[in-house]
Motif scaffolding. Structure first.
Motif, mmCIF file in Angstrom:
data_model
loop_
_atom_site.group_PDB
_atom_site.id
_atom_site.type_symbol
_atom_site.label_atom_id
_atom_site.label_comp_id
_atom_site.label_asym_id
_atom_site.label_seq_id
_atom_site.Cartn_x
_atom_site.Cartn_y
_atom_site.Cartn_z
ATOM 1 N N MET A 44 1.341 -1.607 -0.186
ATOM 2 C CA MET A 44 0.443 -0.517 0.292
ATOM 3 C C MET A 44 0.847 1.226 -0.067
ATOM 4 O O MET A 44 0.630 2.079 -0.961
ATOM 5 C CB MET A 44 -0.873 0.287 0.989
ATOM 6 C CG MET A 44 -2.019 1.154 1.178
ATOM 7 S SD MET A 44 -2.635 1.210 2.907
ATOM 8 C CE MET A 44 -1.456 1.643 4.432
ATOM 9 N N ARG A 45 1.754 1.070 1.064
ATOM 10 C CA ARG A 45 3.307 2.422 0.840
ATOM 11 C C ARG A 45 3.548 2.611 -0.579
ATOM 12 O O ARG A 45 3.658 3.456 -0.660
ATOM 13 C CB ARG A 45 3.699 2.395 1.862
ATOM 14 C CG ARG A 45 3.305 2.841 3.542
ATOM 15 C CD ARG A 45 3.981 2.896 4.650
ATOM 16 N NE ARG A 45 4.795 0.866 4.577
ATOM 17 C CZ ARG A 45 4.339 0.798 5.404
ATOM 18 N NH1 ARG A 45 3.303 0.403 6.201
ATOM 19 N NH2 ARG A 45 5.195 -1.377 5.740
ATOM 20 N N GLU A 46 3.999 1.474 -1.012
ATOM 21 C CA GLU A 46 4.715 1.529 -2.560
ATOM 22 C C GLU A 46 3.580 2.027 -3.161
ATOM 23 O O GLU A 46 4.419 3.773 -3.669
ATOM 24 C CB GLU A 46 5.287 0.273 -2.785
ATOM 25 C CG GLU A 46 5.959 -0.119 -2.336
ATOM 26 C CD GLU A 46 6.898 -1.830 -1.553
ATOM 27 O OE1 GLU A 46 6.203 -1.959 -3.041
ATOM 28 O OE2 GLU A 46 7.437 -2.664 -1.268
ATOM 29 N N CYS A 47 2.519 2.122 -3.521
ATOM 30 C CA CYS A 47 1.620 2.368 -4.562
ATOM 31 C C CYS A 47 1.497 3.806 -4.268
ATOM 32 O O CYS A 47 1.216 4.804 -4.731
ATOM 33 C CB CYS A 47 0.367 1.481 -3.553
ATOM 34 S SG CYS A 47 0.977 -0.001 -4.548
ATOM 35 N N GLU A 48 1.465 4.068 -2.974
ATOM 36 C CA GLU A 48 0.666 6.095 -2.424
ATOM 37 C C GLU A 48 1.786 6.048 -3.026
ATOM 38 O O GLU A 48 1.703 7.507 -3.654
ATOM 39 C CB GLU A 48 0.510 6.068 -0.970
ATOM 40 C CG GLU A 48 -0.629 5.348 -0.581
ATOM 41 C CD GLU A 48 -0.663 4.816 0.978
ATOM 42 O OE1 GLU A 48 0.254 5.458 2.022
ATOM 43 O OE2 GLU A 48 -1.825 4.975 1.484
ATOM 44 N N ALA A 49 3.743 5.860 -2.576
ATOM 45 C CA ALA A 49 4.426 6.515 -3.079
ATOM 46 C C ALA A 49 4.793 6.564 -4.577
ATOM 47 O O ALA A 49 5.037 7.730 -5.077
ATOM 48 C CB ALA A 49 5.566 6.023 -2.263
ATOM 49 N N ALA A 50 4.202 5.489 -5.263
ATOM 50 C CA ALA A 50 4.760 6.014 -6.376
ATOM 51 C C ALA A 50 3.309 6.931 -7.347
ATOM 52 O O ALA A 50 3.278 7.127 -8.886
ATOM 53 C CB ALA A 50 4.714 4.389 -7.093
ATOM 54 N N GLY A 51 2.253 7.433 -6.998
ATOM 55 C CA GLY A 51 1.362 7.787 -6.776
ATOM 56 C C GLY A 51 -0.060 6.873 -7.110
ATOM 57 O O GLY A 51 -0.546 6.853 -7.860
ATOM 58 N N ASN A 52 0.332 5.818 -7.148
ATOM 59 C CA ASN A 52 -1.271 4.972 -7.636
ATOM 60 C C ASN A 52 -2.273 4.631 -6.389
ATOM 61 O O ASN A 52 -2.190 3.691 -5.714
ATOM 62 C CB ASN A 52 -0.346 3.580 -7.934
ATOM 63 C CG ASN A 52 0.695 3.924 -9.137
ATOM 64 O OD1 ASN A 52 0.208 4.535 -9.885
ATOM 65 N ND2 ASN A 52 1.829 2.583 -9.065
ATOM 66 N N THR A 53 -3.278 5.810 -6.507
ATOM 67 C CA THR A 53 -3.970 5.411 -5.295
ATOM 68 C C THR A 53 -5.062 4.537 -5.934
ATOM 69 O O THR A 53 -5.573 3.993 -4.743
ATOM 70 C CB THR A 53 -4.577 7.238 -5.327
ATOM 71 O OG1 THR A 53 -5.174 7.528 -6.633
ATOM 72 C CG2 THR A 53 -4.387 8.708 -4.648
ATOM 73 N N ARG A 54 -5.296 4.037 -7.140
ATOM 74 C CA ARG A 54 -6.890 3.442 -6.954
ATOM 75 C C ARG A 54 -5.619 2.110 -5.983
ATOM 76 O O ARG A 54 -6.585 0.920 -5.654
ATOM 77 C CB ARG A 54 -6.307 3.336 -8.302
ATOM 78 C CG ARG A 54 -7.903 1.643 -7.992
ATOM 79 C CD ARG A 54 -9.449 1.940 -7.431
ATOM 80 N NE ARG A 54 -9.985 1.498 -8.134
ATOM 81 C CZ ARG A 54 -10.711 0.745 -6.817
ATOM 82 N NH1 ARG A 54 -11.072 1.586 -6.295
ATOM 83 N NH2 ARG A 54 -11.553 -0.669 -7.448
ATOM 84 N N GLN A 55 -4.482 1.336 -6.899
ATOM 85 C CA GLN A 55 -3.771 0.488 -6.318
ATOM 86 C C GLN A 55 -3.584 0.356 -4.576
ATOM 87 O O GLN A 55 -4.293 -0.614 -3.671
ATOM 88 C CB GLN A 55 -3.005 -0.129 -7.282
ATOM 89 C CG GLN A 55 -2.593 -0.334 -8.205
ATOM 90 C CD GLN A 55 -1.653 -0.642 -8.905
ATOM 91 O OE1 GLN A 55 -0.434 -0.227 -8.718
ATOM 92 N NE2 GLN A 55 -1.087 -1.793 -10.351
#
Length: 60
Positions: A29-40
């Motif tokens: 979840m944190r990795e996706c947030e950091a990459a800007g992938n809010t849906r994931q």
């Protein structure tokens, strides 16, 4: 990701990682947030919550 897919991911992750599964989902979840992938990130948050339900009360 729909509810069935979320449950399948959660069960698979819990089977593979046991008590570390929730931490693994949180990391994803944190990795996706950091990459800007809010849906994931939201999908991984749902997986994390489902793992918490699988584990039951007083398990962390």
């Amino acid at each position: 990701m729909d509810a069935i897919q979320t449950a399948q991911y959660a069960r698979a992750l819990y089977s593979a990682h046991g008590d570390r599964a929730e931490a693994e989902a949180a990391q994803k979840m944190r990795e996706c947030e950091a990459a800007g992938n809010t849906r994931q990130a939201k999908d991984w948050q749902s997986v994390r919550q489902t793992i918490r339900q699988i584990r039951g009360p007083n398990q962390g």
